[in-house]
Design an enzyme around this catalytic site. Structure first.
Site, short mmCIF file in Angstrom:
data_model
loop_
_atom_site.label_atom_id
_atom_site.label_comp_id
_atom_site.label_asym_id
_atom_site.label_seq_id
_atom_site.Cartn_x
_atom_site.Cartn_y
_atom_site.Cartn_z
N SER A 15 -6.22 5.86 0.95
CA SER A 15 -6.59 6.16 -0.31
C SER A 15 -7.82 5.49 -0.73
O SER A 15 -8.22 4.35 -0.23
CB SER A 15 -5.48 5.86 -1.35
OG SER A 15 -4.59 6.44 -1.12
N SER A 229 -5.03 -6.03 -3.93
CA SER A 229 -4.47 -5.00 -2.83
C SER A 229 -4.38 -3.64 -3.15
O SER A 229 -4.47 -3.60 -4.39
CB SER A 229 -2.99 -5.62 -2.24
OG SER A 229 -1.96 -4.98 -3.00
N LYS A 230 -4.25 -2.66 -2.32
CA LYS A 230 -4.06 -1.05 -2.34
C LYS A 230 -3.05 -1.06 -3.45
O LYS A 230 -2.68 0.15 -4.04
CB LYS A 230 -3.98 -0.55 -1.31
CG LYS A 230 -5.04 -0.24 -0.42
CD LYS A 230 -5.33 0.63 0.33
CE LYS A 230 -6.38 0.76 1.05
NZ LYS A 230 -7.15 1.92 1.50
N ARG A 231 -1.98 -2.02 -3.55
CA ARG A 231 -0.80 -1.75 -4.36
C ARG A 231 -0.81 -1.99 -5.67
O ARG A 231 -0.18 -2.02 -6.54
CB ARG A 231 0.63 -2.31 -3.75
CG ARG A 231 0.90 -1.82 -2.39
CD ARG A 231 2.11 -2.62 -2.02
NE ARG A 231 1.59 -4.02 -1.50
CZ ARG A 231 0.96 -3.98 -0.14
NH1 ARG A 231 0.70 -3.01 0.44
NH2 ARG A 231 0.45 -5.15 -0.08
#
Ligand code: GLU
Length: 459
Positions: A15, A229-231
């Site tokens: 993503s 982070s991506k989260r």
């Protein structure tokens, strides 16, 4: 166009992260400001990790943010192809050049880059083995943001893996040379690669481009410390799209992740951003992610939108939430949305804010319920008002107001003694759009039936 050429070189492996979008935006702004070319180059050499889905998302994201490229997929130019997976002949030629210069050698089926300097063997604590090292000269990186950065490579590195795939360092530099890139603007995480890259430029006897390494994006302090982070909430561009943020606001927000003008201005048109942006004004230290700033910017852009555009966006969000149908009466919708503009900071919040205009199934705000309708005398207020509203002929603000005023005068009270109670009866809450216009728009029938229902429910 002058000779400034920058590239945004994403690897389509997942993503699209907000940091990736920022790299794209800063390259784009720099190119537009300098009158140079913005090249989109897809670094898709990692066959296992690349996906078509990630590529589509990336392209859609760039388009959504309004970042058009001068060369790249769908826009062939003089330096294509723009997918690294289609450039193997070019890499083979450049590899041969290094071999011819005695700067590349084969070992165990792979091809290595040969650093210059005396060789020696040393025990490596990390690898727990004897390794060959090279007594190289340090590499000086001229970074526009960081100044001079000195790093030293001391081990030969892979140019081509034993399966024949070229390495990231190799193709990245070859393409920057072949595509005549003048400025490399990318995340700070690549700074540690840059000494390898400069070694390669030197081996090809090509002057390295100017570098600008952008600061990391740091978590919102509420979410913890360190790199985002991506989260983390707000990390993915898809999230902003799904939440119906305005792309102009998101773009403005991203521009402020590490860059700021010398004054306090926060809202910039794209023209202003382009003329005021400069790499010299990008900060070295981490850029703090601030969700509130995103909401604030979105609010500013929503307020400034022409009503037609507001209606278009608002309708999309209301249809998506299931609150209205595509075929909803256009003039009613427009009247409702005109009341909502300037009241909310995101289209994401519109269905919650405006539900009672479209449906009798809306949420009851418990705090407001206790504060307003469960108070002594509240139901009597509604009862005495009911007949006054029933006889209003032309249902408009002025006439509604007169009905309140007349009653208030008779009871020797202020009309505000009724407003919050009536607002609650009609909307289930104690805040919202301006009161009298809201009553006018929602209509006589709905207002009266809700008064009736509220009286029945709370008596
Ligand atoms: N493909 C690399 C990345 O996505 C590009 C690095 C660069 O811009 O040089 O991180």
């Amino acid at each position: 166009m002058n000779n400034v050429r920058v590239r945004f070189a994403p690897s389509p492996t997942g993503s699209t992260h907000i940091g990736t979008a920022r790299t794209a935006l800063f390259n784009w702004l720099f190119a537009r400001k300098e009158g140079g070319a913005f090249v989109l180059r897809i670094e898709d050499t990692d066959k296992e990790r690349n996906t078509q889905e990630a590529l589509n998302e990336l392209i859609e994201g760039l388009k959504w943010l309004g970042l058009d490229w001068d060369e790249g997929p769908g826009k062939e130019g003089a330096y294509g192809p723009y997918f690294q997976s289609q450039r193997n002949d070019i890499y083979a030629q450049y590899l041969q050049t290094l071999k011819d210069k005695d700067r590349a050698y084969e070992k165990d089926g792979a091809v290595f880059f040969k650093l210059e300097g005396d060789r020696y063997t040393e025990y490596d604590d990390y690898l727990k083995a004897d390794v060959e090292k090279v007594d190289t000269k340090p590499v000086v990186i001229e970074d526009i943001i960081r100044g001079k950065v000195t790093r030293r490579e001391e081990r030969d590195f892979v140019l081509q893996r034993s399966n024949g795939d070229p390495s990231f360092h190799f193709v990245n530099v070859v393409d920057d040379i072949a595509m005549k890139i003048t400025h490399v603007i990318r995340g700070e995480d690549h700074l540690s690669n840059t000494s390898k890259h400069v070694e390669l430029f030197n081996a090809f006897e090509v002057e390295p481009p100017k570098f600008a390494h952008l600061p990391m994006i740091l978590k919102n302090p509420k979410e913890g410390k360190g790199k985002m982070s991506k989260r983390d909430k707000g990390a993915l561009i898809s999230e902003y799209r799904e939440r119906n943020f305005l792309p102009e606001a998101v773009r403005n927000f991203i521009a402020l992740l590490g860059w700021s003008p010398k004054d306090d201005q926060e809202v910039f048109s794209i023209e202003e951003l382009t003329s005021r942006f400069s790499l010299e004004d990008v900060q070295k230290g981490g850029a703090r992610f601030d969700e509130q700033k995103m909401s604030h910017l979105n609010f500013e852009y929503m307020k400034a939108m022409p009503l037609q555009a507001y209606v278009l966006n608002g309708k999309r969000s209301l249809v998506k939430s299931g609150l209205i149908e595509e075929s909803t009466d256009a003039s009613y919708l427009e009247a409702v949305l005109a009341l909502c503009q300037e009241k909310i900071d995101s289209f994401e919040n519109l269905p919650g804010f405006a539900a009672y205009f479209f449906s009798d199934q809306y949420e009851i705000n418990e705090k407001a319920e206790n504060k307003v309708i469960k108070k002594e005398g509240a139901i009597e207020r509604l009862q005495e008002l009911q007949p006054r509203l029933e006889v209003v002929q032309a249902w408009n603000q002025e006439n509604i107001e007169s009905a309140f005023n007349e009653l208030a005068a008779e009871k020797q009270l202020k009309p505000f003694a009724w407003y919050p109670i009536v607002r609650f009866a009609v909307s289930g809450t104690n805040s919202g759009p301006d009161f009298l216009p809201m009553l006018e728009v929602i209509g006589k029938e709905r207002v009266l039936s809700r008064l009736e229902k509220t009286i029945a429910n709370y008596s």
